[in-house]
Design a protein around this motif. Structure first.
Motif, mmCIF file in Angstrom:
data_model
loop_
_atom_site.group_PDB
_atom_site.id
_atom_site.type_symbol
_atom_site.label_atom_id
_atom_site.label_comp_id
_atom_site.label_asym_id
_atom_site.label_seq_id
_atom_site.Cartn_x
_atom_site.Cartn_y
_atom_site.Cartn_z
ATOM 1 N N GLY A 367 7.203 4.074 -2.027
ATOM 2 C CA GLY A 367 5.808 4.500 -1.935
ATOM 3 C C GLY A 367 5.342 4.629 -0.492
ATOM 4 N N HIS A 368 5.730 3.674 0.366
ATOM 5 C CA HIS A 368 5.366 3.760 1.784
ATOM 6 C C HIS A 368 6.070 4.923 2.465
ATOM 7 N N LEU A 369 7.318 5.193 2.078
ATOM 8 C CA LEU A 369 8.040 6.326 2.657
ATOM 9 C C LEU A 369 7.329 7.645 2.380
ATOM 10 N N LYS A 370 6.682 7.735 1.216
ATOM 11 C CA LYS A 370 6.010 8.980 0.854
ATOM 12 C C LYS A 370 4.559 9.013 1.343
ATOM 13 N N ALA A 371 3.883 7.876 1.339
ATOM 14 C CA ALA A 371 2.473 7.855 1.735
ATOM 15 C C ALA A 371 2.310 7.807 3.249
ATOM 16 N N GLU A 372 3.081 6.944 3.918
ATOM 17 C CA GLU A 372 2.958 6.790 5.365
ATOM 18 C C GLU A 372 4.028 7.561 6.125
#
Length: 442
Positions: A367-372
């Motif tokens: 999720g962080h790889l895609k959001a941030e």
């Protein structure tokens, strides 16, 4: 022009300054030096370009935006090895594209390995954590529009008309006016669920594209016109597009990205995703990324596990003892590493049961790889761009973890120091109370 030294401007306690001293820039320079020739004009400084690649994926910036931020921020310049403050951009943004292509997937793996080495130096992760990893897959979507037959037919027809005009070929008919009228109607008919009218106009649009394609092919062969490689590829793709059907394999979903796959992950809000599959490997304890690899062709998750574990070994120089995966990896065929699958009951130790609960820790990392990060949509060209974007996104996520740790590290040390002082004070008070009570009893 008078320039200030970076060391006189920046705060040495800043996390970017401290991180720049931990990364092994000399080893990275040696790793990419083999991709450049000693003859000719000298290349750009490797630390400058590689540092900008790190910063670009750290803060989810484009090639142009990271150079603008470089001019504004002395911390960016210090991280990239500049001794004096620079007032202009050091190079054109297209140099980042050329460097990515030059270093390739192997060079980006070296960048990811450097972040893992930095984490080991800072003790963000322990060497023992590399023996137990979690692996999961996700979809990295490509920067294409949602594919429909009408869009593809119309785009293919337009590209064929452009090729004909470029070589002075007079087509019998271009169907520009007719296609401008029926193309919008197809989408409206589909929205209104008038599928009979939609299929009628779609067949008409396909017929127009087919006539232009056959007319152009006939005249090119008759006149002996030599087309460029790109133009030949367009002709071949349009020919494949006209022949493909609903159940065809290796379908074309985009003319400028023909290798895009249609992947169904069972999501309620997004039934199909168009891109490539990406496998992510993290440590089971700290959820620190130790591997990232893209796979085209939408392979089965279990068939990618052995290759992913080999990459983890290449990056960390440590063969994982245990790997924790979900049920999509059944039938993996891995023998070098013990694989524990979610829902497994037999043969589990107490440690396996505890770490199996940590398997879900890879989900927020994705999720962080895609959001941030930049894993949500890949703007780089081709299958090489898919691989580079996945690796550099993993580098950005690891750098965010390291910077967060460096930011809170002084506070953690202070908290540990205060806790130790309070503990000793409590011990001293308890000892004094014991002595006092013993004196009263005497």
């Amino acid at each position: 022009m008078f320039s200030f030294r970076q060391i006189d401007i920046v705060n040495e306690v800043h996390e970017l300054v401290r991180l720049s001293k931990v990364i092994e820039w000399e080893s990275l320079d040696a790793a990419v030096a083999s991709q450049f020739s000693a003859a000719g004009a000298p290349a750009l400084l490797s630390r400058l370009v590689l540092g900008l690649m790190y910063l670009q994926h750290l803060h989810k910036l484009s090639d142009q935006a990271v150079l603008y931020r470089f001019v504004e921020s002395p911390y960016y310049q210090y991280f990239c090895g500049c001794e004096f403050f620079e007032h202009t951009v050091p190079f054109h943004p297209t140099s980042l594209i050329k460097w990515r292509k030059r270093i390739g997937e192997a060079g980006c793996e070296e960048l990811l390995a450097a972040t893992i080495d930095a984490a080991l130096k800072l003790k963000v992760i322990q060497p023992s954590s590399l023996k137990r990893v979690v692996v999961d897959s996700t979809v990295q979507e490509k920067n294409i529009t949602h594919p429909t037959d009408s869009k593809l037919y119309e785009k293919g027809r337009r590209q064929l008309v452009v090729i004909a005009r470029r070589h002075g070929i007079v087509l019998r008919q271009t169907y520009d006016k007719l296609c401008r009228e029926i193309t919008p109607k197809i989408g409206r008919y589909a929205h209104a669920r008038q599928f009979k009218h939609m299929r009628r106009d779609l067949k008409k649009l396909k017929g127009c594209t087919g006539r232009v394609y056959r007319d152009l092919n006939r005249q090119v062969e008759a006149k002996g016109i030599q087309l460029s490689e790109k133009e030949r590829d367009i002709l071949s793709l349009v020919g494949r597009l006209l022949k493909q059907e609903l159940r065809s394999k290796n379908k074309i979903y985009s003319l400028h990205e023909p290798l895009v796959d249609c992947i169904s992950k069972g999501k309620a809000h997004k039934r199909y995703e168009f891109g490539c599959k990406v496998s992510i490997a993290t440590t089971a304890k700290e959820a620190f990324i130790v591997g990232a690899r893209s796979y085209n062709g939408a392979p089965y998750d279990g068939h990618t596990l052995e290759d992913q574990l080999n990459q983890v070994f290449a990056l960390t120089n440590t063969q994982p003892d245990s790997c924790y995966v979900d049920r999509g990896y059944r039938g993996h065929g891995v023998e070098t590493t013990r694989v524990v699958i979610a829902g497994q009951r037999r043969g589990l130790t107490r440690l396996d049961k505890r770490l199996l609960k940590r398997r879900n820790s890879v989900e927020p990392v994705i999720g962080h790889l895609k959001a941030e990060g930049k894993l949500d949509r890949c703007f780089l060209k081709g299958t090489q761009g898919d691989a580079l974007n996945a690796l550099l996104s993993a580098c950005g996520q690891n750098l965010r973890r390291l910077l967060r740790w460096l930011y809170f590290a002084p506070k953690k040390v202070l908290d540990i120091f205060l806790a130790e002082v309070i503990r000793r004070m409590l011990v001293a008070v308890s000892e004094q109370s014991i002595e006092y009570r013993s004196a009263l009893s005497i």
